[in-house]
Design an enzyme around this catalytic site. Structure first.
Site, PDB file in Angstrom:
ATOM      1  N   ASP A 129       0.842  -1.197   0.000  1.00 41.45           N
ATOM      2  CA  ASP A 129       0.000   0.000   0.000  1.00 41.45           C
ATOM      3  C   ASP A 129       0.880   1.251   0.000  1.00 41.45           C
ATOM      4  OD1 ASP A 129      -2.227   1.586   0.093  1.00 41.45           O
ATOM      5  OD2 ASP A 129      -2.993   0.808   1.977  1.00 41.45           O
ATOM      6  N   ASP A 130       0.713   2.104  -1.007  1.00 38.29           N
ATOM      7  CA  ASP A 130       1.456   3.372  -1.104  1.00 38.29           C
ATOM      8  C   ASP A 130       2.949   3.177  -1.346  1.00 38.29           C
ATOM      9  OD1 ASP A 130      -1.040   4.310  -0.356  1.00 38.29           O
ATOM     10  OD2 ASP A 130      -0.283   5.739   1.100  1.00 38.29           O
ATOM     11  N   CYS A 139      -5.932   5.019  -3.213  1.00 36.35           N
ATOM     12  CA  CYS A 139      -6.126   3.579  -3.010  1.00 36.35           C
ATOM     13  C   CYS A 139      -7.370   2.995  -3.676  1.00 36.35           C
ATOM     14  CB  CYS A 139      -6.170   3.274  -1.512  1.00 36.35           C
ATOM     15  SG  CYS A 139      -4.697   3.806  -0.594  1.00 36.35           S
ATOM     16  N   HIS A 151     -10.222  -1.980  -1.719  1.00 37.48           N
ATOM     17  CA  HIS A 151     -10.348  -0.969  -0.672  1.00 37.48           C
ATOM     18  C   HIS A 151     -11.602  -1.281   0.138  1.00 37.48           C
ATOM     19  CE1 HIS A 151      -9.190   2.889   1.069  1.00 37.48           C
ATOM     20  NE2 HIS A 151     -10.480   3.080   1.259  1.00 37.48           N
TER      21      HIS A 151
END
Length: 563
Positions: free
Chosen positions: A40-41, A79, A133
């Site tokens: 994530d990210d 996201c 998500h």
């Protein structure tokens, strides 16, 4: 002579048996499992992407036997929209998801997802952690039962992620951005990604003797903020060794509409204590160094989790039968352009790692007893020198993952979506990259493009500029990335019909990457765009519109000797 004959035939028998069991000469006819790991990210701050700072030995080891895409891009740098996009292989203008507040099956179309397609082809599909998500964007169920064979797993400790669990120097608890912790002191005595790893390993063990192939998606929460990670990972990155971003200032010619004011960062207690001015800050340099330190430490923490899962493939005899994909949903700014977080069209926000391993294709099949992914403890000071794998420089996109994985697994190929595909359940707006994985191109394809976009509520910078609700979107920034340049148009947008007006130009960006790899010098005003811009509203798709425009600009730039 008879003994020699028997020995020869025995040797041939053993060789044939080895081939049938998946030896180095085995043919590509088996049904492969899928392990899809999503961080994530995570931007490509990894050793295998030539990052000089980050320690990521387990992902680097995976890369050494894989195809590594060096220029892969997300379709929207946030996201929810990104995950729905690559899991359906549709762009945000097709999913109609630009925020977190709608479910594509109801709001746009009943699109088949990547795991759903594998499930319909006899796979057991399993989800661990953050894959879709959570919330409305996946129908409060991670799209179960459409996409998954059993309800997705979410770690119990994640409910503490945004609570006051970060201990300050005086012992008080806060909800901070910087949150290195002693794991034993945490609620439940663990952290979400540690629980994700344990569950993924448990599922692999449960599937090792199954007669059905599996599709296991594992979504790690880090390096997403807050940086709630085991404290020991900070030791890998002494603060005195940290440096600022090479371009920490807001570019002079950056349009206001293109800037992201990192609102979510500002909500953390330790950042609020800095009393930063809105929208430009800046964050004090010593705190910038700490953010970068914690981000890099979070990457190493994720690397250890990935290493444990990959080792489990070896331990359970699955490495020779499993295709592995490692990627993320988008990147993250670490002070470049005076920005933090994602929420933009810059490379630092849209570029992602994309690593694909297929045994027998990207590397030989492992021999019996041979370990492909032995775990590497980053704290042991090991400095393994891994090969770079098969590097691909061509520009690719996350919407390409669905058709590529389907092909690699031997499933029926996906047809490309027509310009309007809202009523078509199964098609792709991406490209099949399987040929690049089998035969990486020797010459760079400069006509390959990626398309990203980001919404804004207005030309001026507002509190909701980072993540406006659909009803508040008035401008969309459509961006095309080639090998040589990034070109972005900020145009009027109708949130009711989810349609842009490509003739209503609010601002533009043009970066020539050979001389400006950091995208700091906007040269949009130095070129005559008017002739082609008048035609853009007449074309059916913004991707085709910008592609025609960029091809027109390319010919002009080449004639001037710029490209």
């Amino acid at each position: 002579m008879n003994i020699m004959l028997v020995t020869t035939w025995m040797w041939l028998f053993l060789l044939i048996l080895h081939v049938l069991e998946g030896g180095v000469f085995a043919v590509d006819s088996k049904q492969f499992n899928i392990l899809y790991v999503i961080a994530d990210d995570l931007r490509p701050t990894l050793g295998c992407y030539s990052d000089p700072v980050v320690k990521s030995p387990n992902i680097d080891q995976l890369a050494s036997v894989s195809t590594v895409f060096h220029n892969a891009y997300a379709q929207q740098a946030v996201c929810g929209p990104s995950r729905v996009s690559f899991l359906t292989s549709r762009r945000p203008d097709t999913t109609k998801l630009y925020d977190f507040n709608s479910y594509w099956r109801v709001h746009a179309g009943n699109y088949t997802t990547l795991p759903q397609y594998f499930k319909s082809n006899g796979y057991t599909t399993l989800s661990v952690g953050k894959v879709f998500h959570p919330g409305i964007a996946s129908n409060h169920s991670d799209d179960y039962p459409y996409s998954w064979s059993v309800p997705p797993y979410h770690p119990p400790s994640f409910k503490y992620e945004k609570r006051k669990v970060c201990k300050d120097k005086d012992g008080t608890l806060h909800s901070n951005l910087l949150c290195a912790v002693d794991v034993s002191e945490m609620p439940l005595g663990t952290l979400p990604d540690i629980e994700n790893t344990a569950e993924a390993i448990r599922l692999l063990e449960s599937m090792k003797d199954s007669h059905h192939p599996f599709f296991l998606a594992v979504g790690f929460y880090k390096p997403h903020i807050p940086f709630r990670i085991p404290r020991e990972y900070l030791k890998l990155y002494p603060i005195e060794s940290m440096t600022l971003a090479p371009d920490p200032d807001v570019p002079k010619k950056l349009p206001n509409v293109a800037y992201n004011p990192w609102t979510d960062i500002r909500k953390r207690e330790d950042v609020q204590a800095l009393n930063l001015s809105f929208p430009y800050g800046p964050i004090p340099k010593n705190f910038q160094l700490q953010i970068r330190q914690h981000y890099f430490a979070s990457v190493s923490y994720v690397d250890a989790q990935v290493g444990s899962i990959l080792q489990a493939l070896d331990d359970f005899g699955l490495a020779k039968d499993t295709i592995v994909v490692f990627s993320s949903d988008h990147g993250w700014s670490l002070g470049e352009h005076g920005e933090w977080a994602k929420y933009s069209n810059f490379d630092v926000a849209t570029r992602v790692p994309l690593i694909v391993y297929k045994p027998g294709v990207t590397s030989p099949f492992p021999r019996p007893g041979e370990k492909t992914f032995p775990f590497i403890d980053v704290f042991q000071g090991t400095r393994e020198q891994f090969g770079k794998g098969r590097g691909v420089e061509r520009v690719v996109e996350l919407v390409d993952v669905f058709p590529t994985l389907s092909h690699l697994a031997g499933l029926s190929p996906l047809r490309h979506c027509p310009s309007s595909s809202f009523k078509i359940e199964l098609c792709t707006e991406g490209s099949n990259l399987a040929n690049l994985i089998r035969n990486p191109e020797r010459e760079l394809n400069r006509e390959a493009y990626s398309f990203s976009q980001y919404p804004r509520p207005s030309d001026s910078i507002q509190e909701n500029s980072d993540l406006p609700d659909l009803a508040d979107i008035r401008i969309m920034g459509y961006s095309i990335r080639s090998t040589d340049y990034r070109y972005t148009l900020w145009v009027g947008f109708d949130p009711v019909r989810c349609q842009p007006n490509m003739t209503d130009i609010h601002a533009g960006e043009m970066y020539l990457l050979a001389e400006d790899p950091g995208e700091d010098n906007n040269v949009f005003d130095e070129f005559d765009h008017a002739t082609v811009l008048r035609k853009l509203g007449m074309l059916p798709s913004w991707t085709e519109s910008l592609k025609h425009h960029v091809m027109y600009l390319s010919s002009g730039l080449k004639s001037k000797g710029i490209l």
